[in-house]
Scaffold this motif. Structure first.
Motif, short mmCIF file in Angstrom:
data_model
loop_
_atom_site.label_atom_id
_atom_site.label_comp_id
_atom_site.label_asym_id
_atom_site.label_seq_id
_atom_site.Cartn_x
_atom_site.Cartn_y
_atom_site.Cartn_z
N ALA A 218 0.84 -1.20 0.00
CA ALA A 218 0.00 0.00 0.00
C ALA A 218 0.87 1.24 0.00
O ALA A 218 1.65 1.46 0.93
N THR A 219 0.74 2.04 -1.04
CA THR A 219 1.43 3.31 -1.09
C THR A 219 0.65 4.32 -0.25
O THR A 219 -0.50 4.63 -0.55
N GLY A 220 1.29 4.83 0.81
CA GLY A 220 0.63 5.81 1.66
C GLY A 220 0.67 7.19 1.05
O GLY A 220 1.57 7.51 0.26
N SER A 221 -0.30 8.02 1.39
CA SER A 221 -0.29 9.39 0.87
C SER A 221 -0.87 10.36 1.89
O SER A 221 -1.77 10.00 2.66
N HIS A 222 -0.31 11.56 1.91
CA HIS A 222 -0.85 12.68 2.67
C HIS A 222 -1.05 13.82 1.69
O HIS A 222 -0.17 14.12 0.87
N PRO A 338 -3.05 5.36 4.59
CA PRO A 338 -1.92 4.71 5.26
C PRO A 338 -1.16 3.76 4.34
O PRO A 338 -1.72 3.21 3.39
N ALA A 339 0.12 3.59 4.65
CA ALA A 339 0.96 2.62 3.93
C ALA A 339 0.88 1.26 4.62
O ALA A 339 0.41 1.14 5.75
N GLY A 340 1.34 0.24 3.94
CA GLY A 340 1.36 -1.11 4.51
C GLY A 340 1.90 -2.09 3.49
O GLY A 340 2.10 -1.75 2.32
N ILE A 341 2.14 -3.32 3.93
CA ILE A 341 2.65 -4.35 3.03
C ILE A 341 2.21 -5.72 3.52
O ILE A 341 2.06 -5.95 4.72
N VAL A 342 1.94 -6.59 2.57
CA VAL A 342 1.62 -7.98 2.87
C VAL A 342 2.82 -8.82 2.43
O VAL A 342 3.21 -8.77 1.26
N PRO A 343 3.44 -9.58 3.33
CA PRO A 343 4.66 -10.31 2.98
C PRO A 343 4.42 -11.38 1.92
O PRO A 343 3.30 -11.88 1.75
N MET A 344 5.49 -11.72 1.21
CA MET A 344 5.38 -12.67 0.11
C MET A 344 4.99 -14.06 0.57
O MET A 344 4.46 -14.85 -0.22
N ASP A 345 5.24 -14.40 1.84
CA ASP A 345 4.88 -15.73 2.30
C ASP A 345 3.45 -15.80 2.86
O ASP A 345 3.02 -16.83 3.37
N ALA A 368 3.63 -5.24 -6.79
CA ALA A 368 3.88 -3.80 -6.85
C ALA A 368 3.20 -3.08 -5.71
O ALA A 368 2.38 -3.65 -4.98
N GLY A 369 3.54 -1.80 -5.57
CA GLY A 369 2.88 -0.93 -4.62
C GLY A 369 1.96 0.03 -5.34
O GLY A 369 2.25 0.47 -6.45
N SER A 370 0.84 0.36 -4.72
CA SER A 370 -0.10 1.31 -5.29
C SER A 370 -1.03 1.79 -4.20
O SER A 370 -1.07 1.23 -3.10
N SER A 371 -1.80 2.83 -4.50
CA SER A 371 -2.79 3.34 -3.56
C SER A 371 -4.17 2.87 -4.01
O SER A 371 -4.68 3.33 -5.03
N THR A 372 -4.75 1.94 -3.27
CA THR A 372 -6.04 1.35 -3.61
C THR A 372 -6.87 1.16 -2.34
O THR A 372 -6.41 1.46 -1.23
N ASP A 373 -8.05 0.60 -2.50
CA ASP A 373 -8.88 0.28 -1.33
C ASP A 373 -8.17 -0.67 -0.37
O ASP A 373 -8.50 -0.70 0.82
N SER A 374 -7.22 -1.44 -0.87
CA SER A 374 -6.51 -2.40 -0.01
C SER A 374 -5.62 -1.72 1.03
O SER A 374 -5.17 -2.38 1.98
N ASN A 375 -5.34 -0.43 0.86
CA ASN A 375 -4.48 0.28 1.81
C ASN A 375 -4.95 0.10 3.25
O ASN A 375 -4.14 -0.12 4.16
N MET A 378 -4.31 -3.46 4.63
CA MET A 378 -2.87 -3.68 4.83
C MET A 378 -2.37 -2.93 6.05
O MET A 378 -1.56 -3.44 6.82
N SER A 379 -2.84 -1.70 6.25
CA SER A 379 -2.39 -0.91 7.39
C SER A 379 -2.87 -1.49 8.72
O SER A 379 -2.27 -1.26 9.76
#
Length: 440
Positions: A218-222, A338-345, A368-375, A378-379
């Motif tokens: 998740a690409t975070g943005s302000h 908010p930003a966040g990440i889901v690990p590859m495993d 990849a990273g992007s700003s979507t509803d999944s943010n 993930m956060s």
């Protein structure tokens, strides 16, 4: 300088949110079992039915596109989408207080795990935009034809074939048409969804097209709106007073020299500027809107802190130039993702790796990273991915957005297999998605 939200407050909120959303997993999930799913005759037929439904799904996509859904005005499209869900078997579907369209498909596992499958209803285009679908050079042209009319149509196709073939899952599936994904909607739809539904174990957003690109970061943005204010006056008679436009220009010049890191990718832009009343007036007010993004919360906060300092310096410089203290600036936070990440495993990422290869018979996905509803998911530490709805297109967020239904059925096929791995198929496989419970 007035701030509606300070850097310290942002950091405190981020830390508090992280602490409150640490999850305790109630059960371990098995490794994704795709072979057993693909060996099931009923599921094989369902995959074939998705391909057979491709032409109808494309027609649905065009129909949805021609229902305007500008930011904060998604109601008409939401009502249509609710009607379609009801026609496909969800008699109890509802529109929540935020405007999301929600339908629950129950599994045999007593409500868990619960997986959300979503696509967003809104577009970036203002009210009055011509959304008529046109054809040109073998492509379909219309604002929002791919983003996210394709995701909405793919989800309806998924619902249709699952219900017609009576595919029974172990976990529950919450199908959601969300509001507020685009522009200044600030993810208000999914924020409300996670506020009102505390038992969500996983999240899939169908947004974008090609299925070989999967978003697991998740690409975070302000986003800020800065309002510069000064005394104003006649350009000749009151010459010597500070100018709101000049102060804003100083701020833009300083901001343009920022050097954010390329890894993790961190960006900024001054997106819009307005101000002044006439060519022969010292501007009393000027505004600019700034977008900052990063795949790292830490880098986003560092960039934000420095940018706010530069704006303050610009105001001080304008006042010093004219020996004044009349120039001020107000900073208002207008977007916070908010930003966040889901690990590859993670099982949800492993599931997409396997399903993409199975559907395409070739390429494995890139992540990849992007700003979507999944943010939001993930956060919160909830497994989530954003996957494509199928087909190809381009010119996103423009009135010349285009779409071609090239292998478009790949989208709902991939979504079906991913959903079945995660929720489990009754009598065939166990859910790969773990059940979570909030920390005490």
């Amino acid at each position: 300088m007035t701030f509606t939200r300070s850097i310290l407050a942002i950091a405190i909120v981020a830390v508090a949110q992280h602490a409150l959303t640490q999850q305790v997993w109630a059960q371990a999930a098995p490794a994704p079992d795709l072979e057993a799913i693909l060996a099931n005759p009923r599921i094989v037929k369902t995959l074939d039915d998705i391909k057979a439904d491709d032409e109808r799904t494309f027609a649905e996509q065009k129909r949805i596109t021609e229902i305007p859904a500008p930011p904060f005005k998604e109601k008409v499209r939401a009502e249509y989408y609710q009607k379609r869900m009801q026609e496909l078997g969800f008699k109890d579907t509802s529109i929540d207080a935020e405007g999301n369209v929600i339908a629950l498909r129950k599994g045999s596992g007593g409500g868990r795990p619960k997986l959300v499958v979503s696509a967003h209803l809104d577009t970036v285009f203002p009210e009055g935009t011509d959304v008529t679908v046109k054809e040109k050079d073998g492509a379909i042209i219309a604002p929002g034809i791919g983003d996210d009319s394709r995701g909405l149509a793919a989800m309806l196709s998924l619902i249709k074939v699952m219900n017609e073939n009576r595919i029974a899952t172990v976990g529950d599936i919450l199908f959601v048409g969300t509001v507020g994904e685009e522009e200044l909607g600030n993810l208000r739809g999914v924020k409300a969804l996670f506020r009102d539904h505390t038992d969500i174990d996983g999240f899939i957003s169908i947004d974008g097209l090609g299925i070989t690109r999967v978003v697991n970061q998740a690409t975070g943005s302000h986003r800020y709106e800065f309002t510069f204010k000064g005394p104003g006056g006649h350009s000749f008679q009151e010459f010597g007073l500070p100018s709101a436009t000049h102060a804003m220009g100083r701020a833009i010049a300083k901001i343009s020299e920022l050097q954010p890191p390329s890894d993790p990718k961190t960006t900024f832009t001054v997106g819009t500027v307005t101000g002044g009343t006439s060519v022969n007036a010292i501007a009393a007010e000027a505004r600019m809107a700034v977008d900052m993004r990063s795949n790292s919360t830490e880098e986003l906060l560092k960039l934000e802190a420095r940018l706010l300092e530069l704006v303050k310096e610009a105001v001080a410089d304008e006042n010093a130039r004219w020996k004044s203290d009349k120039m001020t600036v107000e900073a208002k936070l207008i977007g916070d993702r908010p930003a966040g990440i889901v690990p590859m495993d993670s099982p949800i990422v492993q599931a997409t790796q396997r399903t993409v290869a199975a559907v395409t018979k070739g390429p494995r996905p890139t992540f990849a990273g992007s700003s979507t509803d999944s943010n939001i998911a993930m956060s919160l530490g909830i497994p989530a991915v954003t996957i494509g709805g199928g087909g190809e297109g381009g010119n996103w967020h423009s009135r010349n957005e285009w779409y071609k239904p090239t292998n478009a059925w790949y989208g709902p096929q991939n979504a079906l297999l991913t959903v079945l791995i995660l929720t489990g198929v009754d009598g065939v496989t166990k859910p790969a998605l773990a059940v979570r419970k909030a920390a005490k």
